[in-house]
Design an enzyme around this catalytic site. Structure first.
Site, short mmCIF file in Angstrom:
data_model
loop_
_atom_site.label_atom_id
_atom_site.label_comp_id
_atom_site.label_asym_id
_atom_site.label_seq_id
_atom_site.Cartn_x
_atom_site.Cartn_y
_atom_site.Cartn_z
N ARG A 76 0.82 -1.24 0.00
CA ARG A 76 0.00 0.00 0.00
C ARG A 76 0.85 1.28 0.00
NH1 ARG A 76 -3.72 -2.62 3.69
NH2 ARG A 76 -5.38 -3.52 2.44
N LYS A 124 4.30 11.60 -11.00
CA LYS A 124 3.44 10.81 -11.89
C LYS A 124 4.13 9.48 -12.18
CE LYS A 124 0.73 14.07 -14.60
NZ LYS A 124 0.52 14.62 -15.96
N GLU A 157 11.90 18.07 -24.00
CA GLU A 157 11.18 18.41 -22.77
C GLU A 157 11.79 19.64 -22.09
OE1 GLU A 157 8.37 16.88 -21.98
OE2 GLU A 157 8.49 14.74 -22.48
N LYS A 198 9.16 23.01 -13.39
CA LYS A 198 8.25 21.89 -13.10
C LYS A 198 7.85 21.90 -11.62
CE LYS A 198 6.85 17.27 -13.78
NZ LYS A 198 6.89 16.04 -14.54
N GLU A 206 -3.03 17.74 -11.12
CA GLU A 206 -3.45 18.17 -12.46
C GLU A 206 -4.94 18.47 -12.55
OE1 GLU A 206 -1.26 16.26 -15.71
OE2 GLU A 206 -3.06 16.42 -16.91
N ARG A 209 -1.24 22.21 -14.14
CA ARG A 209 -0.26 21.15 -14.44
C ARG A 209 -0.46 20.60 -15.86
NH1 ARG A 209 2.25 16.26 -10.74
NH2 ARG A 209 3.52 15.42 -12.42
N ASN A 214 1.65 19.28 -20.51
CA ASN A 214 1.34 18.35 -21.59
C ASN A 214 1.40 19.01 -22.96
OD1 ASN A 214 0.84 16.08 -19.91
ND2 ASN A 214 -1.10 17.02 -19.33
N HIS A 241 1.64 16.92 -26.00
CA HIS A 241 1.51 15.51 -25.61
C HIS A 241 0.24 14.83 -26.14
CE1 HIS A 241 4.93 16.40 -23.13
NE2 HIS A 241 4.94 15.21 -22.59
N HIS A 291 1.17 11.38 -27.72
CA HIS A 291 0.68 10.07 -27.26
C HIS A 291 -0.04 9.33 -28.39
CE1 HIS A 291 0.87 11.25 -22.72
NE2 HIS A 291 2.04 11.07 -23.27
N HIS A 351 9.81 8.88 -27.19
CA HIS A 351 8.83 9.75 -26.56
C HIS A 351 9.15 11.24 -26.79
CE1 HIS A 351 5.90 11.30 -23.75
NE2 HIS A 351 6.85 11.94 -23.10
#
Ligand code: NAD
Ligand code: GLY
Length: 371
Positions: A124, A146, A188, A230, A240, A244, A248, A251, A255, A269
């Site tokens: 957990r 993330k 990036e 960041k 987000e 935030r 992206n 992105h 993606h 990527h």
């Protein structure tokens, strides 16, 4: 000892430092010790990183009396899968990890995302420290918590937010990175200039080549500026629900391109992000939001540092606009069936939009495919 700089991610009692500098890896034991709950860590890495840098990390941990075990995984995006996650969890539980054991993600974004997710759910939730080894991981994936794996439905669709306890970014480790990977990660870095820091973008226009070529001071400045950007966004919107999403930029396109190419070597990527950012600028120009000269400046900069930024980067691939749009429809940022795009009013003026119509998107993609 060469210079290091520390950036704080200000998240209250879950806040943490990002230590950036040449030679930080060799000091990992001393830097890690204060954040460990027990003197035992499990290092998760990939074969390439293990071959080149694991010994330095092992020595640094041993010198400080930190007990360590290592798990070495296959390199590549395919490792961000359900199968690899299951195997990693099985391995960790088989070793009898405890709640106080810390995982150390030692690698690029693939290892950081996978080990981060394993740490989020094992027992957990156990602590994780990120020791990124790619430029992309230094400036983006190791910071902000993330974590994710990919699924056949798309990229990063299963994951969790799980902040690290510490990030150690050794700029020297980047010297062994293949040039293509370095350039992909540089996309990036540029992203932060394009979102809200035109002065940084202008600095990169002058110093980007030095960052790529390995100038220690330029590299550290690029990484520290990116991490500060960041850290500020994450501190203001950890999960987000607002700004935030600006991170992206490019992105939604990226993606879709990666889903189409199967997350492999055909398109890395960072390359997909570079193409996606150019498409986001083009779309903004088409919608009358952004001066065309700004889109040209972005393309010129990518060309100057020799970073692939057009759809022809995936050599021989025949793209289909409708298929790409179908991938975008499954993007996890979509809300009430509307796709989320980050558009721009110019360099350093990004904003979130759910107003893009499919007809405009299709026209843009068809034009880019035909170019
Ligand atoms: P990667 O982890 O696959 O690393 C790229 C390649 O470089 C691999 O072959 C790796 O073995 C090798 N490598 C790593 N460090 C090296 C070194 N120092 N010397 C030589 N070789 C080295 O890829 P990446 O570009 O670091 O990360 C991409 C992943 O990051 C994607 O899955 C993306 O979704 C994810 N990502 C996550 C976030 C986030 O916020 N969590 C942000 C951006 C990207
Ligand atoms: N890489 C995007 C984010 O961390 O939000």
């Amino acid at each position: 000892m060469s210079e290091t700089e520390t950036v704080r991610v200000d998240l209250g009692d879950r806040g943490y430092d990002i230590v950036v500098g040449d030679g930080v890896l060799a000091r990992a034991g001393e830097l890690l010790a204060p954040v460990l709950s027990q003197d035992r860590v499990v290092v998760v890495t990939d074969r390439n990183v293990a071959k080149l840098h694991l010994e330095t990390l092992q020595r640094a941990l041993a010198d400080t009396g930190i007990r360590h075990e290592d798990i070495v995984l296959e390199a590549g995006e395919q490792t961000k899968s359900f199968g690899a996650l299951e195997q990693l969890l099985d391995d960790l539980l088989g070793r009898g990890i405890e709640r106080a054991t810390t995982l150390v993600a030692f690698g690029g974004g693939v290892i950081g995302d996978l080990a981060g997710l394993a740490a989020a759910i094992a027992l957990r939730g156990i602590d994780i420290v990120q020791i990124p080894t790619t430029l992309l991981a230094h400036v983006d994936s190791s910071v902000g918590g993330k974590t994710a794996i990919d699924t056949p439905h798309g990229k990063n669709l299963v994951g969790a937010f799980h902040q690290p306890r510490l990030v150690l970014a050794d700029t020297g480790v980047l010297d062994t990175l293949p040039p293509r990977e370095l350039r992909a990660g540089y996309a990036e870095v540029v992203k932060y200039g394009l979102i809200d820091d035109p002065d940084f973008f202008a600095w990169l226009e002058g110093h980007g080549a030095a960052v790529i070529e390995g100038d220690t001071t330029a590299r550290r400045r690029a990484i520290v500026t990116s991490c500060k950007a960041k850290a500020a966004i994450v501190a203001g919107d950890e999960r987000e629900s607002g700004d935030r999403a600006l991170l992206n930029l490019g992105h939604t396109f990226a993606h879709a391109l990666e889903t189409e190419t199967g997350f492999g070597d055909e398109l890395l990527h960072g390359e997909a992000v570079a193409i996606g950012m150019c498409l986001a600028f083009d779309l903004s120009v088409e919608l009358g939001l952004c001066p065309p000269a700004d889109a040209d400046r972005v393309r010129r900069h990518f060309a100057m540092v020799d970073l692939a930024h057009g759809l022809d980067a995936a050599q021989g691939r025949i793209w289909n606009a409708e298929r790409l749009i179908a991938h975008m429809d499954r993007d996890k940022k979509a809300r009430d069936g509307r796709k989320t795009f980050i558009l721009v009013r110019g360099l350093g003026q990004a904003f979130i939009s759910r107003e893009v119509e499919n007809d405009d998107l299709k026209a843009l993609l068809e034009e880019a495919i035909a170019a």
